[in-house]
Design a protein around this motif. Structure first.
Motif, short mmCIF file in Angstrom:
data_model
loop_
_atom_site.label_atom_id
_atom_site.label_comp_id
_atom_site.label_asym_id
_atom_site.label_seq_id
_atom_site.Cartn_x
_atom_site.Cartn_y
_atom_site.Cartn_z
N THR A 94 4.26 -8.37 3.27
CA THR A 94 5.44 -7.80 2.62
C THR A 94 5.12 -6.47 1.96
O THR A 94 4.08 -6.33 1.30
N GLY A 95 6.02 -5.51 2.12
CA GLY A 95 5.84 -4.21 1.49
C GLY A 95 6.74 -3.18 2.12
O GLY A 95 7.51 -3.48 3.05
N VAL A 96 6.62 -1.97 1.63
CA VAL A 96 7.33 -0.85 2.23
C VAL A 96 6.36 -0.18 3.21
O VAL A 96 5.26 0.21 2.82
N TYR A 97 6.79 -0.07 4.44
CA TYR A 97 5.96 0.51 5.48
C TYR A 97 6.38 1.96 5.70
O TYR A 97 7.56 2.24 5.95
N TYR A 98 5.41 2.85 5.61
CA TYR A 98 5.66 4.28 5.76
C TYR A 98 5.02 4.78 7.04
O TYR A 98 3.83 4.57 7.29
N CYS A 99 5.81 5.45 7.82
CA CYS A 99 5.29 6.13 8.99
C CYS A 99 4.66 7.45 8.54
O CYS A 99 5.16 8.10 7.60
N TYR A 100 3.59 7.83 9.20
CA TYR A 100 3.00 9.12 8.88
C TYR A 100 2.55 9.79 10.18
O TYR A 100 2.34 9.14 11.21
N CYS A 101 2.45 11.09 10.12
CA CYS A 101 1.85 11.81 11.23
C CYS A 101 1.00 12.95 10.70
O CYS A 101 1.24 13.45 9.59
N ARG A 102 0.02 13.32 11.46
CA ARG A 102 -0.86 14.44 11.14
C ARG A 102 -0.72 15.48 12.24
O ARG A 102 -0.73 15.14 13.42
N THR A 103 -0.61 16.73 11.83
CA THR A 103 -0.47 17.79 12.81
C THR A 103 -1.81 18.45 13.10
O THR A 103 -2.82 18.17 12.43
N HIS A 104 -1.79 19.36 14.06
CA HIS A 104 -3.02 20.06 14.43
C HIS A 104 -3.53 20.95 13.29
O HIS A 104 -4.69 21.37 13.31
N LEU A 105 -2.66 21.22 12.29
CA LEU A 105 -3.07 21.99 11.13
C LEU A 105 -3.61 21.10 10.02
O LEU A 105 -3.83 21.56 8.90
N GLN A 106 -3.79 19.80 10.35
CA GLN A 106 -4.29 18.82 9.39
C GLN A 106 -3.34 18.60 8.22
O GLN A 106 -3.78 18.29 7.10
N ARG A 107 -2.06 18.75 8.48
CA ARG A 107 -1.05 18.44 7.47
C ARG A 107 -0.45 17.08 7.77
O ARG A 107 -0.20 16.74 8.93
N ASP A 108 -0.24 16.30 6.72
CA ASP A 108 0.33 14.96 6.86
C ASP A 108 1.79 14.96 6.43
O ASP A 108 2.15 15.60 5.43
N TYR A 109 2.59 14.22 7.17
CA TYR A 109 4.00 14.06 6.85
C TYR A 109 4.31 12.57 6.78
O TYR A 109 3.67 11.77 7.46
N TRP A 110 5.32 12.24 5.96
CA TRP A 110 5.66 10.84 5.73
C TRP A 110 7.13 10.57 5.98
O TRP A 110 7.98 11.41 5.72
N GLY A 111 7.40 9.35 6.47
CA GLY A 111 8.77 8.91 6.61
C GLY A 111 9.29 8.40 5.27
O GLY A 111 8.59 8.39 4.26
N GLN A 112 10.54 7.95 5.28
CA GLN A 112 11.18 7.51 4.04
C GLN A 112 10.78 6.10 3.65
O GLN A 112 11.03 5.68 2.53
#
Length: 116
Positions: free
Chosen positions: A90-108
């Motif tokens: 149980t928990g809040v699951y967050y999607c993430y991605c990393r770009t070629h610039l090594q930046r991370d982004y997160w879903g809601q």
């Protein structure tokens, strides 16, 4: 800029299954990895599973053998098939991605609840 849209959370009884999806819209960036993190009240966000452009995967020990992370051919959508779910999942699951610039982004975030 990357936008992530998650779907597939919900409530399921222990032993059941859920499938999470996350679609990424990337403008000007190449995605090199995507995955899922989980956060529960009072705890830090922690890795559940990740997959990179080579399709190498990494899992938290607690989900090995029960969860499977995968992605589509294009590499802009990631899935998390969760089987044999337990209350501790149980928990809040967050999607993430990393770009070629090594930046991370997160879903809601999407809530997964497995009642005890």
């Amino acid at each position: 800029q990357v936008r992530l849209v998650e779907s597939g959370g919900g409530e399921v009884q222990a032993g059941g299954s859920l499938r999470l999806s996350c679609a990424a819209s990337a403008i000007g960036s190449a995605i090199v990895a995507m995955g899922w993190y989980r956060q529960t009240p009072g705890k830090q966000r922690s890795l559940v599973a990740t997959i990179n452009i080579a399709k190498d995967t990494d899992y938290d020990d607690s989900v090995k053998g029960r969860f499977t992370v995968s992605r589509n051919k294009v590499g802009n959508t990631v899935y998390l098939q969760m089987n044999s779910l337990k209350p501790e999942d149980t928990g809040v699951y967050y999607c993430y991605c990393r770009t070629h610039l090594q930046r991370d982004y997160w879903g809601q975030g999407t809530q997964v609840t497995v009642p005890s």
